[in-house]
Design a protein around this motif. Structure first.
Motif, PDB file in Angstrom:
ATOM      1  N   GLU A 162      -2.671  -4.357  -6.721  1.00  0.00           N
ATOM      2  CA  GLU A 162      -2.084  -4.430  -8.049  1.00  0.00           C
ATOM      3  C   GLU A 162      -0.745  -3.697  -8.021  1.00  0.00           C
ATOM      4  N   ALA A 188      -1.243   0.120  -3.474  1.00  0.00           N
ATOM      5  CA  ALA A 188      -0.561  -0.467  -2.318  1.00  0.00           C
ATOM      6  C   ALA A 188      -1.111   0.150  -1.029  1.00  0.00           C
ATOM      7  N   THR A 223       4.760  -1.514 -10.522  1.00  0.00           N
ATOM      8  CA  THR A 223       6.001  -1.818 -11.249  1.00  0.00           C
ATOM      9  C   THR A 223       5.942  -3.167 -11.969  1.00  0.00           C
ATOM     10  N   ALA A 226       2.069   5.918  -6.290  1.00  0.00           N
ATOM     11  CA  ALA A 226       1.757   6.175  -7.703  1.00  0.00           C
ATOM     12  C   ALA A 226       0.237   6.258  -7.845  1.00  0.00           C
ATOM     13  N   ASP A 235       5.453   3.811   2.968  1.00  0.00           N
ATOM     14  CA  ASP A 235       5.933   3.087   1.783  1.00  0.00           C
ATOM     15  C   ASP A 235       6.947   3.964   1.058  1.00  0.00           C
TER      16      ASP A 235
END
Ligand code: 5GP
Length: 193
Positions: free
Chosen positions: A97, A132, A100, A128, A124
């Motif tokens: 998901e 990812a 941003t 957050a 990366d």
């Protein structure tokens, strides 16, 4: 304060919705000398690891993975965001998901480029909520590869991802950890490391 924290204070823009914009030096226009420094710093922090491949996710991770892979002198592979729901068996897949864009993407890596003998350093640009990274870890695990560590350029320490990933037992190195930021006062506070 390190080179990256200084640059974030100088050129980063705090947006509403917990978004830090760094598009003048990292996410749109790229400062290639800064990228060189980022590569060297991750190389230093993971110097004791046997790394055979650097793994990231498109698009903004690609430049980071490139600079790190140059320093380790190994290939880098990026997970592609696939539009097709049905990808064939030659791919490792994970669902990610986007923080941003707020949508879900299936990400894929060809089985040709990752296998059980690989020792992977995952990198990366931002961390957050950790979706990812969890997708990338799951792809590495599907391949039977060893995750040697995880390198993040900017971790937002007030979101949950860093804690989740560290609790899973991975060595997570973030070059800057933002503990608080405020769009109204335009302030960014870093964690002492
Ligand atoms: P996560 O999956 O950890 O929730 O979010 C990480 C991904 O979202 C990163 O790959 C990055 O591209 C994007 N992202 C998350 N937060 C920010 C942010 O504050 N600024 C920017 N520019 N990208 C972010």
């Amino acid at each position: 304060m390190n080179f990256l924290e200084e640059r974030i204070l100088k050129d980063g823009i705090v947006k509403e919705g917990n978004v830090l914009k760094v598009d003048s030096f990292l996410n749109h226009q790229m400062d290639v000398k800064l990228l060189d420094e980022i590569g060297k710093e991750f190389h230093r922090r993971f110097a004791d690891k046997k790394v055979t491949k650097v793994l990231t996710i498109e698009a903004s991770g690609i430049a980071i993975a490139y600079t790190v892979a140059r320093c380790f002198d190994v290939p880098m592979v990026f997970a592609k965001k696939s539009k097709s729901v049905n990808v064939d068996g030659e791919m490792y897949t994970a669902e990610v998901e986007s923080f941003t864009h707020k949508n879900k993407n299936q990400v894929i890596v060809s089985k040709k480029f990752l296998g059980k003998d690989d020792h992977v350093l995952i990198v990366d640009d931002f961390l957050a909520n950790g979706c990812a990274l969890q997708g990338l870890v799951s792809i590495a695990e599907s391949a039977g590869a060893t995750v040697e560590g995880i390198g993040i350029v900017i971790e937002k320490g007030f979101q949950i991802g860093g804690r989740v990933i560290r609790n899973l037992g991975y060595q997570l190195e973030s070059l800057a950890i933002v503990d608080a930021m405020d769009a109204k006062t335009r302030t960014v506070t870093f964690r002492e490391q």
